[in-house]
Design a protein around this motif. Structure first.
Motif, PDB file in Angstrom:
ATOM      1  N   TYR A 384       0.387  -1.470  -0.105  1.00  0.00           N
ATOM      2  CA  TYR A 384       0.081  -0.623  -0.027  1.00  0.00           C
ATOM      3  C   TYR A 384       0.843   1.363   0.202  1.00  0.00           C
ATOM      4  O   TYR A 384       0.166   2.190  -0.233  1.00  0.00           O
ATOM      5  CB  TYR A 384      -0.300  -0.247   1.293  1.00  0.00           C
ATOM      6  N   LEU A 385       1.894   1.323   0.062  1.00  0.00           N
ATOM      7  CA  LEU A 385       2.804   2.147   0.485  1.00  0.00           C
ATOM      8  C   LEU A 385       3.216   3.292  -0.696  1.00  0.00           C
ATOM      9  O   LEU A 385       3.539   4.008  -0.942  1.00  0.00           O
ATOM     10  CB  LEU A 385       4.532   2.060   1.052  1.00  0.00           C
ATOM     11  N   ASN A 386       3.925   2.098  -2.213  1.00  0.00           N
ATOM     12  CA  ASN A 386       4.121   2.352  -3.103  1.00  0.00           C
ATOM     13  C   ASN A 386       3.093   2.657  -4.440  1.00  0.00           C
ATOM     14  O   ASN A 386       2.813   1.773  -3.747  1.00  0.00           O
ATOM     15  CB  ASN A 386       5.423   2.660  -3.071  1.00  0.00           C
ATOM     16  N   LYS A 387       3.385   3.655  -4.998  1.00  0.00           N
ATOM     17  CA  LYS A 387       2.543   3.196  -6.389  1.00  0.00           C
ATOM     18  C   LYS A 387       3.124   2.509  -7.283  1.00  0.00           C
ATOM     19  O   LYS A 387       4.631   1.856  -7.250  1.00  0.00           O
ATOM     20  CB  LYS A 387       2.598   4.868  -6.803  1.00  0.00           C
ATOM     21  N   PRO A 388       2.376   1.379  -8.536  1.00  0.00           N
ATOM     22  CA  PRO A 388       1.496   1.686  -8.073  1.00  0.00           C
ATOM     23  C   PRO A 388       0.482   0.935  -7.362  1.00  0.00           C
ATOM     24  O   PRO A 388       0.354  -0.570  -6.698  1.00  0.00           O
ATOM     25  CB  PRO A 388       0.271   1.016  -9.379  1.00  0.00           C
ATOM     26  N   PHE A 389      -0.363   1.652  -6.486  1.00  0.00           N
ATOM     27  CA  PHE A 389      -1.308   1.488  -5.242  1.00  0.00           C
ATOM     28  C   PHE A 389      -3.098   0.406  -5.460  1.00  0.00           C
ATOM     29  O   PHE A 389      -3.232   0.337  -6.516  1.00  0.00           O
ATOM     30  CB  PHE A 389      -1.801   2.757  -4.755  1.00  0.00           C
ATOM     31  N   PRO A 390      -2.240  -0.601  -4.504  1.00  0.00           N
ATOM     32  CA  PRO A 390      -3.902  -1.570  -5.520  1.00  0.00           C
ATOM     33  C   PRO A 390      -5.202  -1.105  -5.487  1.00  0.00           C
ATOM     34  O   PRO A 390      -5.671   0.336  -5.278  1.00  0.00           O
ATOM     35  CB  PRO A 390      -4.125  -2.187  -3.605  1.00  0.00           C
ATOM     36  N   GLU A 391      -5.843  -1.292  -6.504  1.00  0.00           N
ATOM     37  CA  GLU A 391      -6.732  -0.797  -7.242  1.00  0.00           C
ATOM     38  C   GLU A 391      -7.963  -0.300  -5.987  1.00  0.00           C
ATOM     39  O   GLU A 391      -9.018   0.378  -6.125  1.00  0.00           O
ATOM     40  CB  GLU A 391      -7.269  -1.269  -9.010  1.00  0.00           C
ATOM     41  N   ASP A 392      -8.234  -2.208  -5.308  1.00  0.00           N
ATOM     42  CA  ASP A 392      -8.903  -1.930  -3.659  1.00  0.00           C
ATOM     43  C   ASP A 392      -9.064  -1.300  -2.669  1.00  0.00           C
ATOM     44  O   ASP A 392      -9.242  -1.553  -2.271  1.00  0.00           O
ATOM     45  CB  ASP A 392      -9.353  -3.702  -3.802  1.00  0.00           C
ATOM     46  N   ARG A 393      -8.090  -0.150  -2.966  1.00  0.00           N
ATOM     47  CA  ARG A 393      -7.363   0.105  -1.568  1.00  0.00           C
ATOM     48  C   ARG A 393      -9.151   0.651  -0.827  1.00  0.00           C
ATOM     49  O   ARG A 393      -8.935   1.156   0.766  1.00  0.00           O
ATOM     50  CB  ARG A 393      -6.523   0.874  -1.579  1.00  0.00           C
ATOM     51  N   GLY A 394      -9.926   1.531  -1.672  1.00  0.00           N
ATOM     52  CA  GLY A 394     -10.635   1.870  -1.295  1.00  0.00           C
ATOM     53  C   GLY A 394     -10.736   3.835  -0.372  1.00  0.00           C
ATOM     54  O   GLY A 394      -9.126   3.573   0.137  1.00  0.00           O
ATOM     55  N   ALA A 395     -11.169   3.625   0.871  1.00  0.00           N
ATOM     56  CA  ALA A 395     -11.272   4.933   1.511  1.00  0.00           C
ATOM     57  C   ALA A 395     -10.381   4.233   2.944  1.00  0.00           C
ATOM     58  O   ALA A 395     -10.928   3.540   3.456  1.00  0.00           O
ATOM     59  CB  ALA A 395     -12.607   5.287   2.182  1.00  0.00           C
ATOM     60  N   MET A 396      -8.901   4.747   2.779  1.00  0.00           N
ATOM     61  CA  MET A 396      -8.181   4.145   3.501  1.00  0.00           C
ATOM     62  C   MET A 396      -7.071   4.690   4.209  1.00  0.00           C
ATOM     63  O   MET A 396      -6.622   6.400   3.559  1.00  0.00           O
ATOM     64  CB  MET A 396      -7.253   3.147   2.491  1.00  0.00           C
ATOM     65  N   LEU A 397      -6.350   5.089   5.077  1.00  0.00           N
ATOM     66  CA  LEU A 397      -5.475   6.023   5.833  1.00  0.00           C
ATOM     67  C   LEU A 397      -4.224   4.861   6.171  1.00  0.00           C
ATOM     68  O   LEU A 397      -4.326   3.643   6.470  1.00  0.00           O
ATOM     69  CB  LEU A 397      -5.754   6.519   7.031  1.00  0.00           C
ATOM     70  N   LEU A 398      -3.016   5.020   5.782  1.00  0.00           N
ATOM     71  CA  LEU A 398      -1.589   4.534   5.347  1.00  0.00           C
ATOM     72  C   LEU A 398      -1.068   5.013   7.799  1.00  0.00           C
ATOM     73  O   LEU A 398      -0.888   6.291   6.931  1.00  0.00           O
ATOM     74  CB  LEU A 398      -1.081   4.664   4.209  1.00  0.00           C
ATOM     75  N   GLN A 399      -0.501   4.221   8.168  1.00  0.00           N
ATOM     76  CA  GLN A 399       0.594   4.506   9.053  1.00  0.00           C
ATOM     77  C   GLN A 399       1.606   4.823   8.302  1.00  0.00           C
ATOM     78  O   GLN A 399       2.021   3.261   7.713  1.00  0.00           O
ATOM     79  CB  GLN A 399       0.504   3.494  10.095  1.00  0.00           C
ATOM     80  N   GLU A 400       2.093   5.231   8.449  1.00  0.00           N
ATOM     81  CA  GLU A 400       4.132   5.845   8.011  1.00  0.00           C
ATOM     82  C   GLU A 400       4.540   6.239   8.532  1.00  0.00           C
ATOM     83  O   GLU A 400       4.270   6.901   9.486  1.00  0.00           O
ATOM     84  CB  GLU A 400       3.736   6.445   6.266  1.00  0.00           C
ATOM     85  N   GLN A 401       6.635   6.233   8.569  1.00  0.00           N
ATOM     86  CA  GLN A 401       7.029   7.445   9.144  1.00  0.00           C
ATOM     87  C   GLN A 401       7.982   7.778   7.715  1.00  0.00           C
ATOM     88  O   GLN A 401       8.310   7.065   7.078  1.00  0.00           O
ATOM     89  CB  GLN A 401       7.770   6.289  10.609  1.00  0.00           C
ATOM     90  N   HIS A 402       8.832   8.826   7.820  1.00  0.00           N
ATOM     91  CA  HIS A 402       9.538   9.283   6.816  1.00  0.00           C
ATOM     92  C   HIS A 402      10.761  10.025   7.601  1.00  0.00           C
ATOM     93  O   HIS A 402      10.646  10.611   8.740  1.00  0.00           O
ATOM     94  CB  HIS A 402       8.751  10.253   5.632  1.00  0.00           C
ATOM     95  N   ASN A 403      11.372   9.605   7.252  1.00  0.00           N
ATOM     96  CA  ASN A 403      13.301  10.653   7.179  1.00  0.00           C
ATOM     97  C   ASN A 403      13.747  10.987   6.664  1.00  0.00           C
ATOM     98  O   ASN A 403      14.025  10.673   5.109  1.00  0.00           O
ATOM     99  CB  ASN A 403      14.252   9.736   7.937  1.00  0.00           C
ATOM    100  N   ASN A 404      13.451  12.119   6.856  1.00  0.00           N
ATOM    101  CA  ASN A 404      14.721  12.792   5.981  1.00  0.00           C
ATOM    102  C   ASN A 404      16.413  13.508   6.597  1.00  0.00           C
ATOM    103  O   ASN A 404      15.883  14.171   7.300  1.00  0.00           O
ATOM    104  CB  ASN A 404      13.435  14.288   5.491  1.00  0.00           C
ATOM    105  N   ILE A 405      17.048  12.540   5.980  1.00  0.00           N
ATOM    106  CA  ILE A 405      18.703  13.253   6.606  1.00  0.00           C
ATOM    107  C   ILE A 405      19.451  13.469   5.375  1.00  0.00           C
ATOM    108  O   ILE A 405      19.981  13.778   5.697  1.00  0.00           O
ATOM    109  CB  ILE A 405      18.896  11.802   7.242  1.00  0.00           C
ATOM    110  N   SER A 406      18.489  14.465   4.674  1.00  0.00           N
ATOM    111  CA  SER A 406      19.209  14.841   3.482  1.00  0.00           C
ATOM    112  C   SER A 406      19.845  16.375   3.916  1.00  0.00           C
ATOM    113  O   SER A 406      20.292  17.344   3.026  1.00  0.00           O
ATOM    114  CB  SER A 406      18.590  15.083   2.043  1.00  0.00           C
ATOM    115  N   GLY A 407      18.840  17.221   4.144  1.00  0.00           N
ATOM    116  CA  GLY A 407      19.121  18.783   4.489  1.00  0.00           C
ATOM    117  C   GLY A 407      18.497  19.273   3.828  1.00  0.00           C
ATOM    118  O   GLY A 407      18.453  20.317   4.090  1.00  0.00           O
ATOM    119  N   ASP A 408      17.826  18.278   3.526  1.00  0.00           N
ATOM    120  CA  ASP A 408      17.080  19.527   2.420  1.00  0.00           C
ATOM    121  C   ASP A 408      15.290  19.041   1.852  1.00  0.00           C
ATOM    122  O   ASP A 408      15.712  17.952   2.070  1.00  0.00           O
ATOM    123  CB  ASP A 408      17.653  19.995   0.936  1.00  0.00           C
TER     124      ASP A 408
END
Length: 501
Positions: A384-408
């Protein structure tokens, strides 16, 4: 570093941990991780369960980003210069060998880049490159030109995500036998453990750790107990309630920002009023108690100090009355608010993550939403994280965490919010235009454009719920001289570990 610790809690799994010698060799260590790496492909090292094993241990990069201050240091490249808007020249370190004896040279760099960029293998590291395209031109054995499709003023920073692998690596298929130039080689990997051993032919200084054994246990209390009893030397991630010993437990800003991503294309989530109400229905102060006193409430997906962070954006407040008003207004206009909304959560994504999802689901139910919580293992969640997303995902919330250590902030903003972003659930031409301008801009202009992006996302589009800039808690055995840093959620650089005197 100041050490802090949470409320006293019983080590509920201590009875499960059997004390044993950490390793037969004095300079061998055991690291216990929260989850098993689902593969050992260097192109997937952005995931913490893979990067903590491979990054800068087995595989290295041309440049190394010091995340503490955002500076870029030479590593396998010794220097670089920008020849024109789209061409950079890199001088390579001489005399470096891969673990299999192959030479590290311009041809090997071209192979590694072509392999990562070709599309023949799944390479999620590319999702953080902001749509970067790279062509290579070999100048001589130790000199290579990298040519970008558009001006990329932060290319040396982005190369922190391009792992150098032996030219003997399969070019068109993923590998679980990575061969790099790092100070450690992959000795064994089984469903129970991974073992790295020191590479005697390493081009740099020999590290103190001779061998690292990685095991995985999902329970935070069990990981903490293993270090306490001497069964392990280090665990990078325990829950606040298990961080009970100020002598061994270290808090650290771990570079991760948590969020709930909204499928904005499916009713009723296609109504911005509903998306705002989701944010306003959460008791953020109460929720933060699950993560400890150091956690920072987030208003955007990059931490302060990252270029493009907008200090003028305020986090969503807890305002159930305003949430109710917005939902009443949306219902009057035909929004199908009785539709079931599925929360897709990832088991063990961060300490107390499952508990957080249960609490949020209850808060949304209390606000009148119809919620269904589904907690998946990483292999099912990543679908469910990356494209292409499942076609049948419907109304959905996805739990994520993201790190940005690039300085930008550009790589984050492109990934999350550009129409072509690998995890984006929106398509907004005005936002795309701002991001495209930011990609080629430098200095203050770049900063201002990125700040505009985050303001528009927060105020007008609302494609997600930023939660917290997270603090991690690592337990470090007394035989080690090592402390975690903001990089620890992405890598555990074994060469930085020393032994206590």
């Amino acid at each position: 570093m100041t050490r802090r610790y949470g409320a006293l809690a019983a080590l509920m799994a201590a009875s499960m941990a059997v004390a044993m010698p950490v390793a037969a060799q004095d300079n061998a260590i055991t690291i216990v991780l929260p989850e098993q790496p689902d593969n050992l492909e260097p192109c997937q090292s952005l995931y913490s369960n893979i990067g903590r094993v491979l990054s800068q241990n087995v595989t290295e990069t041309l440049t190394y980003l010091k995340v503490e201050d955002g500076t870029v240091e030479p590593q396998l490249a010794t220097s670089w210069e920008r020849l024109d808007d789209t061409t950079w020249r890199f001088e390579l370190r001489d005399g470096v060998k891969f673990h299999d004896g192959a030479d590290f040279n311009a041809e090997a760099v071209a192979f590694s880049i072509d392999r990562q960029m070709s599309g023949d293998i799944t390479c999620d590291n590319n999702t953080k490159l902001g749509g970067l395209t790279l062509e290579t031109e070999i100048v001589d054995e130790n000199t290579i030109d990298l040519i970008t499709g558009e001006p990329v003023p932060i290319l040396p920073t982005l190369l922190n995500l391009v792992m150098m692998v032996s030219p003997n690596t399969p070019a068109d298929q993923a590998t679980n036998e990575p061969v790099g130039t790092g100070p450690y080689t992959l000795e064994t990997h089984t469903p129970e453990e991974i073992v790295l051993t020191r590479f005697d032919g390493y081009w740099g200084d020999a590290p103190a750790v001779s061998e690292a054994r990685y095991v995985w246990r999902s329970e935070s209390a069990l990981r903490a107990a293993m270090v306490e009893t001497g069964e392990a030397d280090l665990t990078p991630d325990i829950a606040i309630q298990d961080a009970t010993n100020p002598e061994t437990d270290f808090p650290y800003l771990n570079s991760e920002t948590t969020r709930m991503r909204i499928n904005t294309q499916e009713p009723p989530l296609d109504d911005v009023r509903v998306r705002k109400a989701l944010n306003l229905s959460i008791d953020w102060e109460g929720l933060g108690l699950l993560f400890g006193p150091d956690v920072i409430r987030a208003a955007q997906l990059v931490v302060p100090g990252i270029n493009g962070h907008n200090p003028d954006i305020e986090p969503w407040a807890y305002d159930p009355e305003e949430a109710a008003r917005l939902l009443e207004e949306a219902r009057a206009d035909g929004a199908p608010l009785d539709t079931e909304i599925t929360i897709i959560a990832r088991n063990g994504i961060y300490p107390n993550g499952n508990e957080a999802m249960e609490a949020m689901a209850a808060m949304w139910e209390a606000a009148g939403f119809n919620m269904n919580l589904s907690i998946l293992d990483v292999a099912a969640w990543v679908e469910y994280l990356n494209k292409p997303f499942p076609e049948d995902r419907g109304a959905m919330l996805l739990q994520e965490q993201h790190n940005n250590i690039s300085g930008d902030a550009y790589s984050t903003a492109f990934l999350m919010y550009h129409s072509d972003g690998q995890t984006s659930t929106i398509s907004n031409p005005e936002l795309d235009s701002l991001l495209d301008e930011a990609a080629a801009a430098t200095d203050e202009e770049r900063t201002q454009l990125l700040q505009q992006v985050f303001a528009k996302v927060h105020d007008n589009i609302v494609p997600d719920m930023p939660m917290f800039h997270m603090f991690g808690y690592a337990r470090v055995g007394e035989r080690l001289d090592w402390e975690p840093s903001i990089a620890t959620n992405s890598e555990i650089r074994l060469s930085t570990i020393e032994f206590a005197q």
